[in-house]
Design a protein around this motif. Sequence first.
Motif, PDB file in Angstrom:
ATOM      1  N   ALA A  24      58.693  33.421  -3.175  1.00 43.23           N
ATOM      2  CA  ALA A  24      59.294  34.746  -2.972  1.00 43.23           C
ATOM      3  C   ALA A  24      58.530  35.817  -3.743  1.00 43.23           C
ATOM      4  CB  ALA A  24      60.759  34.732  -3.406  1.00 43.23           C
ATOM      5  N   LEU A  25      57.973  35.424  -4.895  1.00 40.35           N
ATOM      6  CA  LEU A  25      57.180  36.357  -5.695  1.00 40.35           C
ATOM      7  C   LEU A  25      55.742  36.445  -5.206  1.00 40.35           C
ATOM      8  CD1 LEU A  25      56.790  38.154  -8.243  1.00 40.35           C
ATOM      9  CD2 LEU A  25      56.234  36.034  -9.483  1.00 40.35           C
ATOM     10  N   SER A  26      55.096  35.306  -5.013  1.00 35.96           N
ATOM     11  CA  SER A  26      53.676  35.319  -4.655  1.00 35.96           C
ATOM     12  C   SER A  26      53.431  36.018  -3.313  1.00 35.96           C
ATOM     13  CB  SER A  26      53.110  33.893  -4.620  1.00 35.96           C
ATOM     14  OG  SER A  26      53.794  33.085  -3.679  1.00 35.96           O
ATOM     15  N   SER A  27      54.437  35.996  -2.431  1.00 30.58           N
ATOM     16  CA  SER A  27      54.264  36.650  -1.131  1.00 30.58           C
ATOM     17  C   SER A  27      54.236  38.173  -1.244  1.00 30.58           C
ATOM     18  CB  SER A  27      55.386  36.222  -0.177  1.00 30.58           C
ATOM     19  OG  SER A  27      56.651  36.632  -0.671  1.00 30.58           O
ATOM     20  N   LEU A  28      54.684  38.721  -2.384  1.00 26.93           N
ATOM     21  CA  LEU A  28      54.657  40.171  -2.583  1.00 26.93           C
ATOM     22  C   LEU A  28      53.257  40.677  -2.936  1.00 26.93           C
ATOM     23  CD1 LEU A  28      57.864  40.735  -4.762  1.00 26.93           C
ATOM     24  CD2 LEU A  28      57.619  41.086  -2.301  1.00 26.93           C
ATOM     25  N   TRP A  29      52.462  39.793  -3.532  1.00 28.87           N
ATOM     26  CA  TRP A  29      51.148  40.183  -4.033  1.00 28.87           C
ATOM     27  C   TRP A  29      50.066  39.818  -3.027  1.00 28.87           C
ATOM     28  CZ3 TRP A  29      50.248  42.599  -8.765  1.00 28.87           C
ATOM     29  CH2 TRP A  29      51.349  42.674  -9.635  1.00 28.87           C
ATOM     30  N   ALA A  44      61.336  45.164  -6.145  1.00 29.53           N
ATOM     31  CA  ALA A  44      61.016  44.019  -5.289  1.00 29.53           C
ATOM     32  C   ALA A  44      60.668  42.796  -6.124  1.00 29.53           C
ATOM     33  CB  ALA A  44      59.842  44.380  -4.368  1.00 29.53           C
ATOM     34  N   ILE A  45      59.950  43.019  -7.224  1.00 31.33           N
ATOM     35  CA  ILE A  45      59.607  41.905  -8.118  1.00 31.33           C
ATOM     36  C   ILE A  45      60.867  41.328  -8.748  1.00 31.33           C
ATOM     37  CG2 ILE A  45      58.507  41.364 -10.333  1.00 31.33           C
ATOM     38  CD1 ILE A  45      56.204  43.179  -9.496  1.00 31.33           C
ATOM     39  N   GLN A  46      61.761  42.187  -9.199  1.00 30.23           N
ATOM     40  CA  GLN A  46      63.008  41.707  -9.809  1.00 30.23           C
ATOM     41  C   GLN A  46      63.848  40.922  -8.798  1.00 30.23           C
ATOM     42  OE1 GLN A  46      63.607  41.830 -13.128  1.00 30.23           O
ATOM     43  NE2 GLN A  46      61.542  42.696 -13.123  1.00 30.23           N
ATOM     44  N   ASN A  47      63.889  41.400  -7.571  1.00 32.07           N
ATOM     45  CA  ASN A  47      64.637  40.678  -6.531  1.00 32.07           C
ATOM     46  C   ASN A  47      64.033  39.300  -6.291  1.00 32.07           C
ATOM     47  OD1 ASN A  47      66.256  42.928  -6.232  1.00 32.07           O
ATOM     48  ND2 ASN A  47      65.209  43.681  -4.401  1.00 32.07           N
ATOM     49  N   ALA A  48      62.700  39.226  -6.274  1.00 30.35           N
ATOM     50  CA  ALA A  48      62.031  37.939  -6.043  1.00 30.35           C
ATOM     51  C   ALA A  48      62.289  36.968  -7.188  1.00 30.35           C
ATOM     52  CB  ALA A  48      60.537  38.166  -5.856  1.00 30.35           C
ATOM     53  N   LEU A  49      62.271  37.479  -8.424  1.00 27.16           N
ATOM     54  CA  LEU A  49      62.491  36.615  -9.591  1.00 27.16           C
ATOM     55  C   LEU A  49      63.840  35.908  -9.521  1.00 27.16           C
ATOM     56  CD1 LEU A  49      61.082  38.802 -12.533  1.00 27.16           C
ATOM     57  CD2 LEU A  49      60.064  36.746 -11.531  1.00 27.16           C
ATOM     58  N   ALA A  50      64.798  36.553  -8.894  1.00 24.51           N
ATOM     59  CA  ALA A  50      66.142  35.964  -8.779  1.00 24.51           C
ATOM     60  C   ALA A  50      66.147  34.724  -7.896  1.00 24.51           C
ATOM     61  CB  ALA A  50      67.119  37.009  -8.230  1.00 24.51           C
ATOM     62  N   HIS A  51      65.075  34.517  -7.122  1.00 31.37           N
ATOM     63  CA  HIS A  51      65.028  33.383  -6.199  1.00 31.37           C
ATOM     64  C   HIS A  51      63.951  32.364  -6.592  1.00 31.37           C
ATOM     65  CE1 HIS A  51      67.829  35.568  -3.725  1.00 31.37           C
ATOM     66  NE2 HIS A  51      67.035  36.622  -3.771  1.00 31.37           N
ATOM     67  N   ILE A  52      63.526  32.426  -7.858  1.00 34.91           N
ATOM     68  CA  ILE A  52      62.589  31.427  -8.377  1.00 34.91           C
ATOM     69  C   ILE A  52      63.355  30.466  -9.272  1.00 34.91           C
ATOM     70  CG2 ILE A  52      60.534  31.021  -9.782  1.00 34.91           C
ATOM     71  CD1 ILE A  52      59.545  33.781  -9.026  1.00 34.91           C
ATOM     72  N   ASP A  53      63.596  29.289  -8.774  1.00 33.67           N
ATOM     73  CA  ASP A  53      64.307  28.258  -9.533  1.00 33.67           C
ATOM     74  C   ASP A  53      64.021  26.918  -8.873  1.00 33.67           C
ATOM     75  OD1 ASP A  53      65.947  26.586 -10.932  1.00 33.67           O
ATOM     76  OD2 ASP A  53      67.832  27.585 -10.384  1.00 33.67           O
ATOM     77  N   TYR A  54      63.239  26.100  -9.542  1.00 29.47           N
ATOM     78  CA  TYR A  54      62.862  24.831  -8.917  1.00 29.47           C
ATOM     79  C   TYR A  54      64.063  23.914  -8.690  1.00 29.47           C
ATOM     80  CZ  TYR A  54      62.915  22.564 -13.572  1.00 29.47           C
ATOM     81  OH  TYR A  54      63.273  22.060 -14.795  1.00 29.47           O
ATOM     82  N   HIS A  55      65.160  24.169  -9.394  1.00 28.06           N
ATOM     83  CA  HIS A  55      66.371  23.375  -9.162  1.00 28.06           C
ATOM     84  C   HIS A  55      66.977  23.627  -7.784  1.00 28.06           C
ATOM     85  CE1 HIS A  55      66.254  23.591 -13.662  1.00 28.06           C
ATOM     86  NE2 HIS A  55      66.487  22.304 -13.510  1.00 28.06           N
TER      87      HIS A  55
END
Length: 213
Positions: A24-29, A44-55
């Motif tokens: 979700a983050l890498s696709s922004l860059w 947009a970066i903050q929104n993406a960070l909310a969806h980074i969780d390997y669990h």
Amino acid sequence: LSLLQEALSYAEVSDGMVTPSIGALSSLWNFGSDCPQMVPESQAIQNALAHIDYHSIEIQGSRVRLNDPEAVIDLGFIAKGFIADKMKEFLLSKGVTSALINLGGNLVAVGSKPDGTPFKIGIQKPFASSGTAALTLDLTDISVVSSGNYERYFEKDGRLYHHILSAETGYPVENELSQVTILSPDSTQADALSTLCFILGYEKAVRLLENYP
């Protein structure tokens, strides 16, 4: 599936500093030369960070499920090493005993040169013209993987933005390193560790590598 499982093992070891859920983050860059290179909006970066969780990645048998519908899998930190290992496996199955696999930053020496001498491998000097070696190594039957901030990057307002992203801040990692090179018989391992060690910085990386003799 096996690659995803291995990627998750490095996510667990690193407490998510490298993670297959970073999509979700890498696709922004964008660090390619064929598209506009812009710093994403902060929100947009903050929104993406909310969806980074390997669990949020669940594996049950041969099925993979994302608990977060906005999570995106990106295996960029480990996939090229996996591909290199599979290429080596294929060549060996065909009776090849001497080969050099070069995937750009990921290099595998299969055996030695046909005359029995080691391959001479140059490690790219960061920010120098392509082919300029920082050092050369004589290597046999091993993988060499480099991660750094000098291959895929752009500059904006006097600041360098590169492709190794922090899953904590959402921006490129900033530390004293320009490059990490890992040597390992296992290219998948070398790929994952080169990225992770770059993210950690020198001192923490040295401590981590004590667990990978």
